[in-house]
Design a protein around this motif. Structure first.
Motif, PDB file in Angstrom:
ATOM      1  N   PRO A   1      -8.052  -4.304  -3.713  1.00 14.99           N
ATOM      2  CA  PRO A   1      -7.166  -4.756  -4.710  1.00 14.99           C
ATOM      3  C   PRO A   1      -7.150  -6.279  -5.502  1.00 14.99           C
ATOM      4  O   PRO A   1      -6.823  -6.466  -6.305  1.00 14.99           O
ATOM      5  CB  PRO A   1      -5.660  -4.356  -4.066  1.00 14.99           C
ATOM      6  N   VAL A   2      -7.767  -7.114  -4.447  1.00 10.01           N
ATOM      7  CA  VAL A   2      -7.894  -8.694  -4.782  1.00 10.01           C
ATOM      8  C   VAL A   2      -9.453  -9.222  -4.356  1.00 10.01           C
ATOM      9  O   VAL A   2      -9.702 -10.302  -4.331  1.00 10.01           O
ATOM     10  CB  VAL A   2      -7.010  -9.418  -3.883  1.00 10.01           C
TER      11      VAL A   2
ATOM     12  N   GLY B   1      -0.276 -10.004  -5.091  1.00  7.08           N
ATOM     13  CA  GLY B   1      -0.475  -8.700  -5.695  1.00  7.08           C
ATOM     14  C   GLY B   1       0.663  -7.931  -5.524  1.00  7.08           C
ATOM     15  O   GLY B   1       1.115  -7.289  -6.341  1.00  7.08           O
TER      16      GLY B   1
ATOM     17  N   ARG C   1       1.659 -10.288  -9.326  1.00  9.09           N
ATOM     18  CA  ARG C   1       0.282 -10.862  -9.802  1.00  9.09           C
ATOM     19  C   ARG C   1      -0.400 -11.717  -8.898  1.00  9.09           C
ATOM     20  O   ARG C   1       0.274 -12.372  -8.133  1.00  9.09           O
ATOM     21  CB  ARG C   1       0.805 -11.190 -11.414  1.00  9.09           C
ATOM     22  N   VAL C   2      -1.721 -11.862  -9.109  1.00 10.38           N
ATOM     23  CA  VAL C   2      -2.426 -12.732  -8.429  1.00 10.38           C
ATOM     24  C   VAL C   2      -2.871 -13.783  -9.656  1.00 10.38           C
ATOM     25  O   VAL C   2      -3.545 -13.518 -10.578  1.00 10.38           O
ATOM     26  CB  VAL C   2      -3.711 -12.239  -7.514  1.00 10.38           C
TER      27      VAL C   2
ATOM     28  N   ALA D   1       3.166 -15.845  -7.465  1.00  5.29           N
ATOM     29  CA  ALA D   1       3.655 -14.502  -8.159  1.00  5.29           C
ATOM     30  C   ALA D   1       4.888 -14.647  -9.082  1.00  5.29           C
ATOM     31  O   ALA D   1       4.908 -13.625  -9.809  1.00  5.29           O
ATOM     32  CB  ALA D   1       3.500 -13.164  -7.329  1.00  5.29           C
TER      33      ALA D   1
ATOM     34  N   SER E   1       2.209  -0.186  -4.573  1.00  7.60           N
ATOM     35  CA  SER E   1       1.267  -0.735  -5.191  1.00  7.60           C
ATOM     36  C   SER E   1      -0.247  -0.824  -4.406  1.00  7.60           C
ATOM     37  O   SER E   1       0.120  -0.650  -3.038  1.00  7.60           O
ATOM     38  CB  SER E   1       1.250  -2.238  -5.941  1.00  7.60           C
TER      39      SER E   1
ATOM     40  N   ALA F   1      -1.856  -3.265  -3.490  1.00  4.37           N
ATOM     41  CA  ALA F   1      -1.769  -4.412  -2.766  1.00  4.37           C
ATOM     42  C   ALA F   1      -0.922  -4.246  -1.603  1.00  4.37           C
ATOM     43  O   ALA F   1      -1.131  -4.550  -0.584  1.00  4.37           O
ATOM     44  CB  ALA F   1      -1.546  -5.514  -3.446  1.00  4.37           C
TER      45      ALA F   1
END
Length: 324
Positions: free
Chosen positions: A10-11, A58, A62-63, A187, A306, A308
């Motif tokens: 995810p990241v 995340g 948000r990242v 975030a 999610s 993440a």
């Protein structure tokens, strides 16, 4: 390793940005520093702390570039602390390869650690939210306090569990809880979500260190850490603490004598490890670790679902089941 790659998905893009920024932060035109940094990259770990920070960001929505930059600062601090700890503990190996102090001597190792800390300060100036800079500065101070507290404790024959966990909170748990909280802050998460993330990181940090301590009671092959190394350095960790606490006085007397006299011969270390195992120290430490893991999973599961967040759940499992 395959499991860890799945956790990173995810990241993955943010992790690549982190890797590039981290390499730039360590660049130098001084040959000795470059050589030492190259050796560091060779023996570098899995960058669990940056991964934890980015996944927390995340999971909170948000990242951002601030998350990537914060991950670089955290990893610089962590790397410098490992180098300095190796000098303090006279450690010969890290992750199966010779430590910097073994290859280059204590003087160069300390100075390279200072260089990395200086690089962290340079990158922090004007690039990250002041709240985060203050948190990382406080974390750095707390980690030093934890290391000194641990040094002070080596003069004690056997610690209490309370003191053992107090040191963990200052070092590993404090570092991982800062990662998760900073991730949430970058975030823009609300205060209650930041608190949940911080608690998750704290519990994960306890799991991480207990797992590391358990490794010390087994053959170091593949772990990169000699068996009995903590005992050799005068550190009595949870499995042996439990054994000493639960055994009758006459049964533990010879082992207490070894610890009091610091008679850390290979034979005595083997005897202390055997005693900890026979008295159920490993099972007790694992039980405590899995309790912390369960609590951590319950807390992070309250975040919105999610990819993440699911990776954070997988990371909690990875930390308690890893083999090195």
């Amino acid at each position: 390793m395959k499991e860890l790659e799945q956790i990173k998905k995810p990241v993955s893009e943010a992790l690549e940005q982190f890797e590039n920024a981290f390499a730039r932060a360590l660049s130098s035109d001084v040959e000795s520093i470059r050589s030492a940094i190259d050796a560091l990259h060779h023996s570098s770990g899995k960058h669990v702390r940056p991964l934890l920070l980015l996944l927390s960001a995340g999971a909170c929505g948000r990242v951002t570039p601030a998350a990537v930059q914060s991950a670089v600062l955290i990893e610089l601090l962590h790397t410098a602390s490992l180098i300095h700890d190796d000098v303090v503990d006279d450690t010969c190996q890290r992750r199966g390869t010779p430590s910097l102090n073994t290859v280059y001597g204590n003087a160069v190792a300390v100075l390279v650690g200072d260089f990395i800390l200086s690089s962290m300060i340079v990158r922090a100036l004007g690039t990250v939210d002041r709240q985060i800079v203050e948190m990382i500065a406080s974390l750095s101070r707390s980690m030093v306090e934890g290391e000194i507290r641990q040094l002070d404790n080596t003069g004690e024959t056997v610690l209490s569990e309370k003191e053992y966990f107090a040191v963990l909170e200052k070092k590993t748990a404090g570092l991982l809880s800062s990662c998760t909280e900073i991730g949430a802050i970058t975030a823009g998460a609300p205060a209650d979500m930041q608190t949940r993330c911080r608690t998750f990181g704290d519990l994960l940090g306890l799991c991480f260190q207990i797992k590391d301590d358990i490794f010390d009671y087994f053959d170091g092959a593949g772990i990169g850490k000699p068996s009995g190394n903590d005992i050799r350095e005068g550190k009595v960790t949870l499995p042996l603490l439990y054994a000493m606490d639960s055994a009758p006085a006459e049964e533990k007397a010879p082992y207490l004598h070894m610890l009091r006299q610091k008679q850390f011969t290979p034979e005595n270390i083997a005897a202390l490890i055997r005693f900890a195992k026979e008295k159920g120290g490993i099972e007790y430490a694992e039980r405590r670790m899995y309790e912390y893991r369960t609590n951590a999973v319950e807390i992070i599961s309250t975040l919105p679902r999610s990819e993440a967040r699911d990776s954070l759940l997988l990371l909690a499992d990875y930390i308690v089941t890893r083999t090195k």
